[in-house]
Design a protein around this motif. Sequence first.
Motif, PDB file in Angstrom:
ATOM      1  N   ARG A 189       0.846  -1.190   0.000  1.00 24.68           N
ATOM      2  CA  ARG A 189       0.000   0.000   0.000  1.00 24.68           C
ATOM      3  C   ARG A 189       0.884   1.243   0.000  1.00 24.68           C
ATOM      4  O   ARG A 189       1.927   1.284   0.629  1.00 24.68           O
ATOM      5  CB  ARG A 189      -0.905   0.006   1.216  1.00 24.68           C
ATOM      6  N   ILE A 190       0.416   2.250  -0.714  1.00 25.76           N
ATOM      7  CA  ILE A 190       0.967   3.601  -0.666  1.00 25.76           C
ATOM      8  C   ILE A 190      -0.216   4.470  -0.252  1.00 25.76           C
ATOM      9  O   ILE A 190      -1.149   4.668  -1.030  1.00 25.76           O
ATOM     10  CB  ILE A 190       1.523   4.055  -2.031  1.00 25.76           C
ATOM     11  N   GLY A 191      -0.180   4.938   0.989  1.00 29.71           N
ATOM     12  CA  GLY A 191      -1.335   5.659   1.512  1.00 29.71           C
ATOM     13  C   GLY A 191      -2.554   4.750   1.442  1.00 29.71           C
ATOM     14  O   GLY A 191      -2.481   3.577   1.811  1.00 29.71           O
ATOM     15  N   PRO A 192      -3.664   5.246   0.896  1.00 33.20           N
ATOM     16  CA  PRO A 192      -4.869   4.416   0.831  1.00 33.20           C
ATOM     17  C   PRO A 192      -4.917   3.496  -0.399  1.00 33.20           C
ATOM     18  O   PRO A 192      -5.855   2.732  -0.559  1.00 33.20           O
ATOM     19  CB  PRO A 192      -5.983   5.470   0.748  1.00 33.20           C
ATOM     20  N   ARG A 193      -3.905   3.549  -1.246  1.00 29.26           N
ATOM     21  CA  ARG A 193      -3.931   2.823  -2.523  1.00 29.26           C
ATOM     22  C   ARG A 193      -3.126   1.531  -2.481  1.00 29.26           C
ATOM     23  O   ARG A 193      -2.070   1.456  -1.865  1.00 29.26           O
ATOM     24  CB  ARG A 193      -3.365   3.705  -3.644  1.00 29.26           C
ATOM     25  N   GLN A 194      -3.620   0.535  -3.190  1.00 28.90           N
ATOM     26  CA  GLN A 194      -2.878  -0.714  -3.360  1.00 28.90           C
ATOM     27  C   GLN A 194      -1.859  -0.524  -4.472  1.00 28.90           C
ATOM     28  O   GLN A 194      -2.126   0.182  -5.452  1.00 28.90           O
ATOM     29  CB  GLN A 194      -3.823  -1.855  -3.713  1.00 28.90           C
ATOM     30  N   ILE A 195      -0.688  -1.154  -4.323  1.00 27.62           N
ATOM     31  CA  ILE A 195       0.346  -1.076  -5.344  1.00 27.62           C
ATOM     32  C   ILE A 195       0.824  -2.471  -5.712  1.00 27.62           C
ATOM     33  O   ILE A 195       0.687  -3.423  -4.939  1.00 27.62           O
ATOM     34  CB  ILE A 195       1.560  -0.238  -4.892  1.00 27.62           C
ATOM     35  N   GLN A 196       1.392  -2.562  -6.901  1.00 23.33           N
ATOM     36  CA  GLN A 196       2.069  -3.769  -7.354  1.00 23.33           C
ATOM     37  C   GLN A 196       3.387  -3.318  -7.973  1.00 23.33           C
ATOM     38  O   GLN A 196       3.407  -2.390  -8.790  1.00 23.33           O
ATOM     39  CB  GLN A 196       1.245  -4.521  -8.379  1.00 23.33           C
ATOM     40  N   CYS A 197       4.492  -3.952  -7.565  1.00 15.37           N
ATOM     41  CA  CYS A 197       5.814  -3.543  -8.038  1.00 15.37           C
ATOM     42  C   CYS A 197       6.575  -4.718  -8.634  1.00 15.37           C
ATOM     43  O   CYS A 197       6.406  -5.865  -8.216  1.00 15.37           O
ATOM     44  CB  CYS A 197       6.642  -2.982  -6.888  1.00 15.37           C
ATOM     45  N   GLN A 198       7.433  -4.370  -9.590  1.00 18.10           N
ATOM     46  CA  GLN A 198       8.408  -5.287 -10.175  1.00 18.10           C
ATOM     47  C   GLN A 198       9.725  -4.529 -10.228  1.00 18.10           C
ATOM     48  O   GLN A 198       9.742  -3.337 -10.538  1.00 18.10           O
ATOM     49  CB  GLN A 198       8.012  -5.695 -11.591  1.00 18.10           C
ATOM     50  N   PHE A 199      10.833  -5.211  -9.932  1.00 13.46           N
ATOM     51  CA  PHE A 199      12.118  -4.526  -9.992  1.00 13.46           C
ATOM     52  C   PHE A 199      13.254  -5.510 -10.213  1.00 13.46           C
ATOM     53  O   PHE A 199      13.123  -6.711  -9.981  1.00 13.46           O
ATOM     54  CB  PHE A 199      12.366  -3.703  -8.724  1.00 13.46           C
ATOM     55  N   ASP A 200      14.366  -4.961 -10.668  1.00 15.46           N
ATOM     56  CA  ASP A 200      15.629  -5.673 -10.839  1.00 15.46           C
ATOM     57  C   ASP A 200      16.701  -4.603 -10.696  1.00 15.46           C
ATOM     58  O   ASP A 200      16.831  -3.729 -11.558  1.00 15.46           O
ATOM     59  CB  ASP A 200      15.697  -6.345 -12.216  1.00 15.46           C
ATOM     60  N   MET A 201      17.436  -4.633  -9.578  1.00 16.98           N
ATOM     61  CA  MET A 201      18.381  -3.559  -9.297  1.00 16.98           C
ATOM     62  C   MET A 201      19.599  -4.068  -8.538  1.00 16.98           C
ATOM     63  O   MET A 201      19.520  -5.089  -7.859  1.00 16.98           O
ATOM     64  CB  MET A 201      17.703  -2.441  -8.519  1.00 16.98           C
TER      65      MET A 201
END
Length: 146
Positions: A90-102
């Motif tokens: 979650r970011i504040g009241p919102r749902q998030i989905q993340c993908q990364f390669d770092m």
Amino acid sequence: MKGASSACDDRIASAVPAKFRSAWDRLRPAGRIDVDALIGHEDGVWTKSATLTCKGLDVRFDKFPYPVTQLTGLVTVRDDRAFSNDVRGRIGPRQIQCQFDMPIKPKPTDGRLPEPFRFQCQTDDAIPIDEALLSSLTPRGATQTG
């Protein structure tokens, strides 16, 4: 080495080796994770890999310290890179989905280009422009201007 439902807190932070402390401090994780790590040594070469299962982890990245909370999903660390195809939270009241390669190491200081990275994040709706977002536009520890 395995750790089931380990708590990321100040007690764990104080036990993080100095070599890895800067990475810890950049994210300031808090919450619960499962850790499955493998360290090996063969022919004079050390290898390391880990799988982290986030179980409600909160983070605040130092360059953009907006609170990201309740992260769940699998993060793999291998060959000095961290990657995931599906971390949700979650970011504040919102749902998030993340993908990364770092890369997990800081960028080189010897003039070489930093390692490439990929980071994608999407929300289920617009993020409100509020005090939490505006104060996050200044990196942690930096002075706000204007």
